[in-house]
Enzyme design. Structure first.
Site, PDB file in Angstrom:
ATOM      1  N   ASP A  53     -34.452  84.445 -31.327  1.00  0.00           N
ATOM      2  CA  ASP A  53     -34.715  85.834 -31.718  1.00  0.00           C
ATOM      3  C   ASP A  53     -33.669  86.778 -31.147  1.00  0.00           C
ATOM      4  O   ASP A  53     -33.252  87.731 -31.804  1.00  0.00           O
ATOM      5  CB  ASP A  53     -36.098  86.272 -31.238  1.00  0.00           C
ATOM      6  CG  ASP A  53     -37.190  85.564 -32.008  1.00  0.00           C
ATOM      7  OD1 ASP A  53     -36.900  85.057 -33.112  1.00  0.00           O
ATOM      8  OD2 ASP A  53     -38.323  85.518 -31.507  1.00  0.00           O
ATOM      9  N   SER A  98     -38.646  85.191 -44.367  1.00  0.00           N
ATOM     10  CA  SER A  98     -38.764  85.171 -42.927  1.00  0.00           C
ATOM     11  C   SER A  98     -39.160  86.570 -42.481  1.00  0.00           C
ATOM     12  O   SER A  98     -39.131  87.499 -43.282  1.00  0.00           O
ATOM     13  CB  SER A  98     -37.375  84.901 -42.404  1.00  0.00           C
ATOM     14  OG  SER A  98     -37.388  83.969 -41.449  1.00  0.00           O
ATOM     15  N   LEU A  99     -39.438  86.731 -41.218  1.00  0.00           N
ATOM     16  CA  LEU A  99     -39.819  88.063 -40.741  1.00  0.00           C
ATOM     17  C   LEU A  99     -38.795  88.595 -39.754  1.00  0.00           C
ATOM     18  O   LEU A  99     -38.282  87.846 -38.923  1.00  0.00           O
ATOM     19  CB  LEU A  99     -41.173  87.988 -40.039  1.00  0.00           C
ATOM     20  CG  LEU A  99     -42.376  87.687 -40.924  1.00  0.00           C
ATOM     21  CD1 LEU A  99     -43.597  87.389 -40.075  1.00  0.00           C
ATOM     22  CD2 LEU A  99     -42.649  88.872 -41.839  1.00  0.00           C
ATOM     23  N   GLU A 132     -52.136  90.897 -37.650  1.00  0.00           N
ATOM     24  CA  GLU A 132     -52.770  89.580 -37.565  1.00  0.00           C
ATOM     25  C   GLU A 132     -51.938  88.679 -36.665  1.00  0.00           C
ATOM     26  O   GLU A 132     -50.756  88.949 -36.447  1.00  0.00           O
ATOM     27  CB  GLU A 132     -52.866  88.975 -38.971  1.00  0.00           C
ATOM     28  CG  GLU A 132     -51.491  88.619 -39.545  1.00  0.00           C
ATOM     29  CD  GLU A 132     -51.477  88.461 -41.061  1.00  0.00           C
ATOM     30  OE1 GLU A 132     -51.562  89.492 -41.759  1.00  0.00           O
ATOM     31  OE2 GLU A 132     -51.359  87.322 -41.526  1.00  0.00           O
ATOM     32  N   LYS A 134     -49.503  85.840 -35.314  1.00  0.00           N
ATOM     33  CA  LYS A 134     -48.410  85.049 -35.880  1.00  0.00           C
ATOM     34  C   LYS A 134     -48.638  83.619 -35.402  1.00  0.00           C
ATOM     35  O   LYS A 134     -48.486  83.315 -34.215  1.00  0.00           O
ATOM     36  CB  LYS A 134     -47.057  85.582 -35.413  1.00  0.00           C
ATOM     37  CG  LYS A 134     -45.902  84.849 -36.041  1.00  0.00           C
ATOM     38  CD  LYS A 134     -44.600  85.581 -35.782  1.00  0.00           C
ATOM     39  CE  LYS A 134     -43.445  85.002 -36.567  1.00  0.00           C
ATOM     40  NZ  LYS A 134     -43.162  83.611 -36.276  1.00  0.00           N
ATOM     41  N   GLU A 191     -49.917  79.118 -42.890  1.00  0.00           N
ATOM     42  CA  GLU A 191     -49.353  78.315 -41.814  1.00  0.00           C
ATOM     43  C   GLU A 191     -50.175  77.050 -41.602  1.00  0.00           C
ATOM     44  O   GLU A 191     -51.405  77.117 -41.468  1.00  0.00           O
ATOM     45  CB  GLU A 191     -49.360  79.164 -40.533  1.00  0.00           C
ATOM     46  CG  GLU A 191     -48.350  78.747 -39.513  1.00  0.00           C
ATOM     47  CD  GLU A 191     -46.950  79.273 -39.808  1.00  0.00           C
ATOM     48  OE1 GLU A 191     -46.729  79.873 -40.890  1.00  0.00           O
ATOM     49  OE2 GLU A 191     -46.075  79.060 -38.957  1.00  0.00           O
ATOM     50  N   CYS A 429      -9.201  66.796 -27.242  1.00  0.00           N
ATOM     51  CA  CYS A 429      -7.868  66.268 -27.556  1.00  0.00           C
ATOM     52  C   CYS A 429      -6.845  66.511 -26.449  1.00  0.00           C
ATOM     53  O   CYS A 429      -5.708  66.049 -26.548  1.00  0.00           O
ATOM     54  CB  CYS A 429      -7.357  66.871 -28.864  1.00  0.00           C
ATOM     55  SG  CYS A 429      -6.948  68.611 -28.736  1.00  0.00           S
ATOM     56  N   CYS A 456      -6.708  68.216 -33.535  1.00  0.00           N
ATOM     57  CA  CYS A 456      -7.820  68.024 -32.596  1.00  0.00           C
ATOM     58  C   CYS A 456      -8.980  67.376 -33.347  1.00  0.00           C
ATOM     59  O   CYS A 456      -9.461  67.910 -34.342  1.00  0.00           O
ATOM     60  CB  CYS A 456      -8.248  69.369 -32.026  1.00  0.00           C
ATOM     61  SG  CYS A 456      -9.788  69.299 -31.100  1.00  0.00           S
TER      62      CYS A 456
HETATM   63  S1  IVH Z   1     -45.997  86.502 -43.356  1.00  0.00           S
HETATM   64  C1  IVH Z   1     -43.074  87.659 -46.344  1.00  0.00           C
HETATM   65  N1  IVH Z   1     -47.870  86.074 -41.610  1.00  0.00           N
HETATM   66  O1  IVH Z   1     -43.647  83.276 -39.399  1.00  0.00           O
HETATM   67  C2  IVH Z   1     -43.596  87.303 -45.047  1.00  0.00           C
HETATM   68  N2  IVH Z   1     -45.914  84.755 -41.474  1.00  0.00           N
HETATM   69  O2  IVH Z   1     -40.959  84.402 -39.057  1.00  0.00           O
HETATM   70  C3  IVH Z   1     -44.082  85.936 -45.007  1.00  0.00           C
HETATM   71  N3  IVH Z   1     -45.975  83.060 -39.721  1.00  0.00           N
HETATM   72  O3  IVH Z   1     -42.127  81.783 -42.154  1.00  0.00           O
HETATM   73  C4  IVH Z   1     -44.595  85.576 -43.726  1.00  0.00           C
HETATM   74  N4  IVH Z   1     -47.977  83.536 -38.970  1.00  0.00           N
HETATM   75  O4  IVH Z   1     -44.059  80.555 -41.047  1.00  0.00           O
HETATM   76  C5  IVH Z   1     -46.655  85.721 -42.026  1.00  0.00           C
HETATM   77  N5  IVH Z   1     -49.638  85.754 -40.159  1.00  0.00           N
HETATM   78  C6  IVH Z   1     -48.441  85.415 -40.583  1.00  0.00           C
HETATM   79  C7  IVH Z   1     -47.712  84.387 -39.974  1.00  0.00           C
HETATM   80  C8  IVH Z   1     -46.439  84.085 -40.446  1.00  0.00           C
HETATM   81  C9  IVH Z   1     -46.923  82.757 -38.840  1.00  0.00           C
HETATM   82  C10 IVH Z   1     -44.675  82.407 -39.797  1.00  0.00           C
HETATM   83  C11 IVH Z   1     -44.295  81.935 -41.172  1.00  0.00           C
HETATM   84  C12 IVH Z   1     -43.002  82.609 -41.487  1.00  0.00           C
HETATM   85  C13 IVH Z   1     -42.516  82.972 -40.134  1.00  0.00           C
HETATM   86  C14 IVH Z   1     -41.612  84.174 -40.226  1.00  0.00           C
END
Ligand code: IVH
Length: 707
Positions: A53, A98-99, A132, A134, A191, A429, A456
């Site tokens: 991150d 991804s987030l 919510e 993660k 997930e 090398c 090399c």
């Molecule tokens: S939303 C468009 N909600 O985090 C957004 N992701 O870093 C889609 N993840 O790939 C993701 N808990 O694998 C969302 N409550 C949650 C989550 C979540 C875990 C994971 C997921 C995603 C990753 C992103």
């Protein structure tokens, strides 16, 4: 691996000179791409999530401050890396995103602020977000047709994942048939995870059977879901939380995020009970605190809290920035730390010859994960922290695997520990490794680089890997391992050797099919894959050459501009012989500045590169550029927005135009194709008239681009 400065200590982004920014950004891109491969493809991450991150954040921050870098996007065009070969592939109709991350209360406030600004949403107008947990597992997309589970896929690189349908069917909490009123088609996303208790029990079983234990529940869940034998998956208790969706047909059951999650619950899908709708930053932060408090007793791993804009129409308007939605962010929990001993420092050599130090650690458990490596980034970093072999160090990680070295515990330094001397010779090398000086700033480059170029072996293999890699020549069956093997045996030492491999093999007594790990079928497939790439597209060819700073986007621009490798070569060679007009042609290409142009010129100024290029051209017939994403009525056009816009904010208009392939400019010139003018437009309207540029209203804009 390429060296990179430590984001924790690096200069604040706003103090970076453009050159520094570019160098650091590129190095970060390389490093992040490698971690993506380890994480997504090999289930073997080598750094912690929090380290990752830190890299990603720094990468994003530099991009935000130096948006021109966008045109150099290299290895990071995709989220994650390609799936392991063993499963059938599934293309996601809607990419799995991804987030972006946030790390403090303040940053959550900034996130909300950004959303408001983008939407032009005044302070007094309420905007709701969901909060919510993660979940620390792996994301999965499950397609239901007429309520029946049809296909399930992992995220993979976000565009294409693996077909894990048979395995997902073994997960008890995932219904085979949805209940009630369900859209005709819906891809439920969420997930897959393993509970802490199930994880511990699984590891006890693994040990009893003399099998290696899993590092953490996430790896156990990933390893279990990606089993070719569904019976094994069935024996590993996996669980699921639904929190998002991909493609859908028919009406969605709700027009809010919270409503959608509630509807998933009604359909029989497991949803997280800690999901809450919040209408202020204070409420969002309170929910984070609550989840953080409950974390130890949840019974499953979480690594933060996800915030999402609740209103789906607003989500739609906000859209995405490269890999992540503007309407969501993950607030991550802080990292965990531990002490251990630094056993040694290894030096690795990357494609560009950069020497990267890697800390070898006395294995230590940090937050439940065994850690034995950490990157030390570069020479200055080691000196700054005065890290010495034998030192006790504080290592840090969060959520997942390996760490960052935070500091040295000086009281524990063994007598006689000597300051680390960074090698001045390349370990691969033996050539000199030097730090170039930036002619502009007079400062030394962060990375020490081997001067041997392709002589090399480390650089040569890294470049060959790049050449054959997915976003370049994409030669199936010629992965990193194969290239290392072929290189070691002298079979492929230069790119051209790839294209003579079949012919040499036909004449050779030591046939490839008799090599370990090969057979008649795999060799035939490899030769076919190579053969198919004789008609590689020009942009992939240019990218594959591995010219410094020329990422996929720049390669596309070069391909589009020059149309042939001969033309590019001619201009670059002329420029390298001090041809001012040729140089100007390069820097005149959108997104190519003096630094990128400089490295293109350097590349074509090297005799051995030209020789390799000529040799390659004897085997290749590059095809024109790949088609750009679906053409829109404004793709390739330069658009200017002026005056007050009523249906969208300025940022939104810009993002929309760019999404449709247009370029947005701030001023009107004869190069402008279209001016979108709202009430009160002034001088730009006059400029448009002067240059004979078409002017349309905001409504006409929407008509033209199809709503
Ligand atoms: S939303 C468009 N909600 O985090 C957004 N992701 O870093 C889609 N993840 O790939 C993701 N808990 O694998 C969302 N409550 C949650 C989550 C979540 C875990 C994971 C997921 C995603 C990753 C992103």
């Amino acid at each position: 691996m390429s060296a990179k400065p430590d984001p924790l200590r690096a200069l604040p982004v706003d103090q970076l000179m453009p050159l520094e920014a570019r160098m650091e950004w590129q190095a970060l891109a390389d490093e992040i791409a490698q971690h993506d491969v380890l994480y997504h493809q090999k289930d073997a991450p080598s750094i912690s999530d929090s380290d990752y991150d830190v890299l990603r954040r720094r990468f994003d921050a530099i991009l935000a401050a130096f948006p021109e870098l966008q045109n150099e996007a290299t290895s990071l065009a995709r989220v994650g890396a390609k799936p392991a070969e063993k499963f059938a592939k599934v293309r996601h109709a809607v990419p799995m995103l991804s987030l972006a991350n946030t790390f403090s209360d303040e940053e959550v406030g900034e996130f909300v602020e950004r959303v408001r600004r983008f939407l032009d949403w005044p302070e007094e107008r309420e905007i709701a977000f969901t909060a919510e947990p993660k979940i620390d597992g792996l994301s999965c997309s499950i397609r239901y047709e007429k309520g029946q589970l049809k296909i399930a896929a992992t995220r993979g690189d976000g565009e294409e994942g693996e077909d894990v349908t048979a395995n997902v069917r073994t997960i008890r909490s995932i219904p085979q048939v949805l209940r009630g009123d369900v859209p005709p088609v819906i891809e439920v996303r969420g997930e897959v995870y393993m509970s802490t208790a199930d994880f511990l029990a699984l590891n006890t079983r693994q040990e009893a059977e003399d099998k290696p234990p899993f590092a953490n529940p996430r790896n156990a869940a990933a390893g279990s879901l990606r089993q070719l034998d569904p019976l094994i998956t069935a024996a590993r208790p996996l669980r699921f939380f639904a929190y998002a969706w991909g493609a859908a047909e028919g009406d969605l059951p709700s027009d809010t995020q919270s409503g959608m999650v509630a509807a998933f619950g009604t359909m029989g899908l497991p949803v997280n009970p800690l999901t809450k709708r919040c209408v202020s930053v204070e409420e969002m932060i309170a929910q984070y605190r609550l989840i953080e408090e409950k974390r130890p007793t949840l019974g499953y791993d979480i690594d933060g809290v996800v915030y999402k804009v609740d209103d789906l129409a607003l989500q739609q308007r906000l859209g995405c920035i490269s890999r992540s939605p503007r309407w969501a962010t993950a607030r991550k929990f802080p990292a965990e730390q531990a002490r251990t001993v630094l056993l040694d420092i290894d030096i690795q050599v990357g494609r560009t010859g950069a020497l990267t130090p890697v800390a070898k650690l006395q294995p230590i458990t940090v937050g439940g994960v065994v850690v034995s490596n950490a990157t030390l980034h570069n020479e200055d970093e080691i000196a700054r922290k005065d890290v010495r072999v034998g030192d006790t160090v504080i290592v840090q990680r969060a959520g997942d695997v390996i760490p960052q070295i935070v500091s040295v515990v000086l009281e524990k330094r063994p007598a006689g520990a000597k300051p680390y001397e960074f090698p001045h010779l390349c370990p691969a090398c033996g050539s000199h490794a030097v730090r170039e000086t930036d002619p502009k700033t007079g400062e030394a480059e962060v990375a020490r680089r081997c001067t041997a170029g392709l002589i090399c072996p480390a650089q040569a293999t890294e470049r060959l890997k790049h050449f054959a890699s997915r976003n370049a020549f994409d030669i199936e069956g010629l992965g990193d391992k194969q290239i290392e093997g072929f290189y070691a045996d002298g079979l492929i030492t230069r790119p051209r050797d790839i294209f003579t491999l079949a012919e040499r093999d036909a004449r050779s007594l030591k046939k490839l099919k008799d090599r370990e790990g090969y057979g008649a079928v795999s060799v035939k497939k490899l030769f076919e894959a190579i053969e198919a790439r004789r008609n590689v597209t020009l942009n992939r060819f240019v990218f594959g050459l591995g010219i410094r700073h020329v990422g996929e986007t720049t390669a596309k621009q070069l391909a589009r501009h020059f149309g042939s490798i001969e033309k590019l070569r001619e201009v670059a060679v002329t420029a390298s012989a001090d041809g001012e007009a040729a140089k100007a042609e390069l820097t005149g290409i959108d997104g190519i500045g003096p630094i990128v142009a400089g490295s293109i010129v350097d590349f074509f100024g090297e005799a051995h590169n030209l020789e390799e290029l000529d040799a390659l051209m004897a085997y290749l017939t590059p095809e024109a550029m790949e088609a750009v994403a679906a053409a829109s009525p404004v793709s390739g056009k330069t658009v200017v927005f002026t005056g007050a816009l009523e249906r969208m904010s300025r940022d939104e208009a810009k993002a929309m135009a760019e999404r449709l392939g247009a370029k947005v400019s701030g001023s009107v010139s004869k190069k402008t194709d279209l001016v979108v003018a709202g009430p009160g437009a002034g001088s730009k309207l006059a400029d448009a008239k002067k240059h004979g540029v078409e002017v349309i209203s905001e409504d006409e804009w929407f008509e033209r681009v199809g709503g």
